[in-house]
Write a protein that holds these residues in place. Structure first.
Motif, PDB file in Angstrom:
ATOM      1  N   LEU A 205       0.826  -1.207   0.000  1.00  0.00           N
ATOM      2  CA  LEU A 205       0.000   0.000   0.000  1.00  0.00           C
ATOM      3  C   LEU A 205       0.861   1.258   0.000  1.00  0.00           C
ATOM      4  CD1 LEU A 205      -2.397  -1.373   2.719  1.00  0.00           C
ATOM      5  CD2 LEU A 205      -3.018  -1.058   0.334  1.00  0.00           C
ATOM      6  N   SER A 206       2.063   1.150  -0.515  1.00  0.00           N
ATOM      7  CA  SER A 206       2.970   2.298  -0.538  1.00  0.00           C
ATOM      8  C   SER A 206       2.321   3.481  -1.257  1.00  0.00           C
ATOM      9  CB  SER A 206       4.274   1.926  -1.246  1.00  0.00           C
ATOM     10  OG  SER A 206       4.926   0.874  -0.580  1.00  0.00           O
ATOM     11  N   LYS A 207       2.447   4.651  -0.649  1.00  0.00           N
ATOM     12  CA  LYS A 207       1.964   5.914  -1.224  1.00  0.00           C
ATOM     13  C   LYS A 207       0.456   5.918  -1.454  1.00  0.00           C
ATOM     14  CE  LYS A 207       6.375   7.015  -3.461  1.00  0.00           C
ATOM     15  NZ  LYS A 207       7.075   7.373  -4.711  1.00  0.00           N
ATOM     16  N   ALA A 208      -0.256   4.988  -0.828  1.00  0.00           N
ATOM     17  CA  ALA A 208      -1.717   5.023  -0.897  1.00  0.00           C
ATOM     18  C   ALA A 208      -2.228   6.103   0.046  1.00  0.00           C
ATOM     19  CB  ALA A 208      -2.299   3.669  -0.534  1.00  0.00           C
ATOM     20  N   HIS A 217     -10.647  -2.494  12.825  1.00  0.00           N
ATOM     21  CA  HIS A 217     -10.472  -3.960  12.815  1.00  0.00           C
ATOM     22  C   HIS A 217      -9.856  -4.469  11.500  1.00  0.00           C
ATOM     23  CE1 HIS A 217     -12.665  -4.375  16.544  1.00  0.00           C
ATOM     24  NE2 HIS A 217     -13.687  -3.697  16.038  1.00  0.00           N
ATOM     25  N   THR A 218      -9.243  -3.606  10.737  1.00  0.00           N
ATOM     26  CA  THR A 218      -8.644  -4.021   9.468  1.00  0.00           C
ATOM     27  C   THR A 218      -7.354  -4.803   9.719  1.00  0.00           C
ATOM     28  OG1 THR A 218      -9.568  -2.119   8.339  1.00  0.00           O
ATOM     29  CG2 THR A 218      -7.734  -3.211   7.262  1.00  0.00           C
ATOM     30  N   GLU A 219      -7.160  -5.859   8.968  1.00  0.00           N
ATOM     31  CA  GLU A 219      -5.948  -6.679   9.047  1.00  0.00           C
ATOM     32  C   GLU A 219      -4.907  -6.104   8.095  1.00  0.00           C
ATOM     33  OE1 GLU A 219      -3.066  -8.675   9.760  1.00  0.00           O
ATOM     34  OE2 GLU A 219      -4.736  -9.687  10.762  1.00  0.00           O
ATOM     35  N   LEU A 220      -3.832  -5.557   8.668  1.00  0.00           N
ATOM     36  CA  LEU A 220      -2.745  -4.968   7.879  1.00  0.00           C
ATOM     37  C   LEU A 220      -1.400  -5.586   8.247  1.00  0.00           C
ATOM     38  CD1 LEU A 220      -4.012  -1.308   8.224  1.00  0.00           C
ATOM     39  CD2 LEU A 220      -3.660  -2.439   6.015  1.00  0.00           C
ATOM     40  N   GLY A 221      -1.435  -6.772   8.826  1.00  0.00           N
ATOM     41  CA  GLY A 221      -0.213  -7.419   9.263  1.00  0.00           C
ATOM     42  C   GLY A 221       0.774  -7.634   8.136  1.00  0.00           C
ATOM     43  N   THR A 222       2.022  -7.302   8.386  1.00  0.00           N
ATOM     44  CA  THR A 222       3.164  -7.442   7.465  1.00  0.00           C
ATOM     45  C   THR A 222       2.979  -6.675   6.148  1.00  0.00           C
ATOM     46  OG1 THR A 222       2.417  -9.493   6.400  1.00  0.00           O
ATOM     47  CG2 THR A 222       3.691  -9.728   8.436  1.00  0.00           C
ATOM     48  N   SER A 223       2.007  -5.782   6.095  1.00  0.00           N
ATOM     49  CA  SER A 223       1.806  -4.999   4.879  1.00  0.00           C
ATOM     50  C   SER A 223       2.813  -3.851   4.799  1.00  0.00           C
ATOM     51  CB  SER A 223       0.381  -4.446   4.829  1.00  0.00           C
ATOM     52  OG  SER A 223      -0.551  -5.483   4.610  1.00  0.00           O
ATOM     53  N   ILE A 224       2.950  -3.289   3.610  1.00  0.00           N
ATOM     54  CA  ILE A 224       3.858  -2.163   3.383  1.00  0.00           C
ATOM     55  C   ILE A 224       3.018  -0.902   3.208  1.00  0.00           C
ATOM     56  CG2 ILE A 224       5.659  -1.215   1.906  1.00  0.00           C
ATOM     57  CD1 ILE A 224       6.275  -4.092   1.017  1.00  0.00           C
ATOM     58  N   LEU A 225       3.196   0.038   4.120  1.00  0.00           N
ATOM     59  CA  LEU A 225       2.465   1.303   4.064  1.00  0.00           C
ATOM     60  C   LEU A 225       3.442   2.486   4.073  1.00  0.00           C
ATOM     61  CD1 LEU A 225       0.599  -0.774   6.050  1.00  0.00           C
ATOM     62  CD2 LEU A 225      -0.921   1.177   5.873  1.00  0.00           C
ATOM     63  N   ARG A 226       4.537   2.351   3.411  1.00  0.00           N
ATOM     64  CA  ARG A 226       5.540   3.424   3.392  1.00  0.00           C
ATOM     65  C   ARG A 226       4.994   4.638   2.645  1.00  0.00           C
ATOM     66  NH1 ARG A 226      11.747   2.152   2.821  1.00  0.00           N
ATOM     67  NH2 ARG A 226      11.635   4.212   3.755  1.00  0.00           N
ATOM     68  N   HIS A 227       5.157   5.816   3.259  1.00  0.00           N
ATOM     69  CA  HIS A 227       4.692   7.082   2.695  1.00  0.00           C
ATOM     70  C   HIS A 227       3.171   7.103   2.509  1.00  0.00           C
ATOM     71  CE1 HIS A 227       8.841   8.360   1.862  1.00  0.00           C
ATOM     72  NE2 HIS A 227       9.054   7.154   1.391  1.00  0.00           N
TER      73      HIS A 227
END
Length: 346
Positions: A205-208, A217-227
């Protein structure tokens, strides 16, 4: 042939040769001329063949383009069908076209994004859709209640491995209990969308952008949310275990009861964020901006890394034992609805 004789006479310029020598000279000229004519014939034949191949290639390309256009038109027509299976077939057909036709890639991605926006508006407008205030535990998974929209979302997440266009809009959409595990959703605008209890495990989800989005309650485990921008987003009870949120912006976000164990949040912005009762054990907050953040009752361990000079105890953080290594999250079967526990901070 008279031409060889004329050439020899011209070269002699009135001189005399023995008959045998003159005959050899004429034969040599004749051979040279025949070779030149033969070479010209070969070159002309090669040029004619090349032109024929080019014409054939152009014709084949035009035929292929016509076939792609016909397939594209038929697939788009299928999206207007009143039968869900026909619409799903049209979406997969468009995805296949995008995979084989670079010039149609952006058009297909934009069509699928528009499909999600128009079929899953937030707040819900379809009388058959779950009400906006319905308990999340009563909402069916997206693939059950809107299989075609889930298909469009999945295809988008696969096609976005090649992020064209740079920015994609699916804001203000109803994505409750959507399945986005492992998808690439770089540069996607989810502003104002409802992703309550959605699963974005190991998603990119980078730059989202999730400005003012509902991610409870959203599952975001080990996801990429950079920027990634999560300004004023509701992340209560969200699970960000081992997520990469470096340089993400959580300004004024509600992260009460969120699980950020072992998350990498270096240089992330939490200005004015509410992190009360959040689990920050083992979280790397080095360089993070925690100005005006609320941290009363948040859990931390000796492995939690704080910004330089930050006094966690004064901020009301509770020091407790570290839970140890975080196991990979065993994802349930798609048909099983994950129950969202009640929030203490509701």
């Amino acid at each position: 042939m008279i031409l060889p004789v004329l050439v020899v006479d011209h070269d002699l310029a009135g001189g005399h040769l023995a008959a045998a020598d003159r005959l050899n000279a004429v034969n040599n000229v004749r051979t040279t001329l025949l070779q030149a004519v033969g070479g010209a014939v070969v070159l002309f034949g090669a040029y004619a063949t090349w032109r024929q191949v080019r014409v054939s290639q152009d014709g084949l390309h035009a035929t292929q383009e016509g076939q792609v256009t016909d397939r594209f038109s038929r697939a788009v027509d299928q999206l207007g069908s009143d039968k869900p299976d026909v619409r799903i077939g049209g979406l997969y057909a468009l995805s296949r076209i995008a995979g084989h036709s670079a010039r149609d890639h952006e058009a297909v991605v934009s069509i699928m994004a528009a499909y999600v926006r128009t079929h899953l508006p937030w707040p819900p407008q379809d009388p058959g859709a779950p009400a906006a205030d319905a308990s999340i535990n009563s909402v069916l998974p997206l693939e059950t209640r809107a299989a075609d929209a889930q298909t469009a979302l999945t295809c988008l997440g696969i096609l976005r491995r090649e992020p064209r266009p740079d920015w994609l809009n699916i804001s203000l959409t109803d994505l409750r209990r959507a399945d986005c595990d492992g998808l690439w959703l770089l540069g996607v605008n989810f502003d104002g969308a409802c992703l309550e209890a959605a699963s974005l495990y190991q998603a990119n989800l980078s730059k989202a952008s999730f400005i003012a989005a509902n991610l409870r309650h959203t599952e975001l485990g080990t996801s990429i949310l950079r920027h990634t921008r999560c300004v004023e987003a509701d992340l209560r009870g969200a699970r960000l275990v081992k997520a990469d949120v470096r340089e993400a912006d959580f300004s004024r976000a509600d992260l009460r009861e969120a699980n950020l164990r072992k998350a990498r949040a270096h240089d992330a912005v939490f200005t004015g964020a509410d992190l009360r009762l959040a689990d920050l054990r083992g979280c790397d907050l080095g360089g993070a901006d925690l100005r005006q953040a609320k941290l009363e009752g948040a859990l931390a361990s000796d492995l939690t890394i704080w910004p330089a000079g930050f006094d966690a105890r004064t901020a009301g953080v509770v020091e407790t034992a570290d839970p140890g290594a975080e196991p990979d999250n065993p994802l349930p079967a798609a048909a099983i609805t994950r129950q969202a526990p009640p929030l203490q901070s509701a």
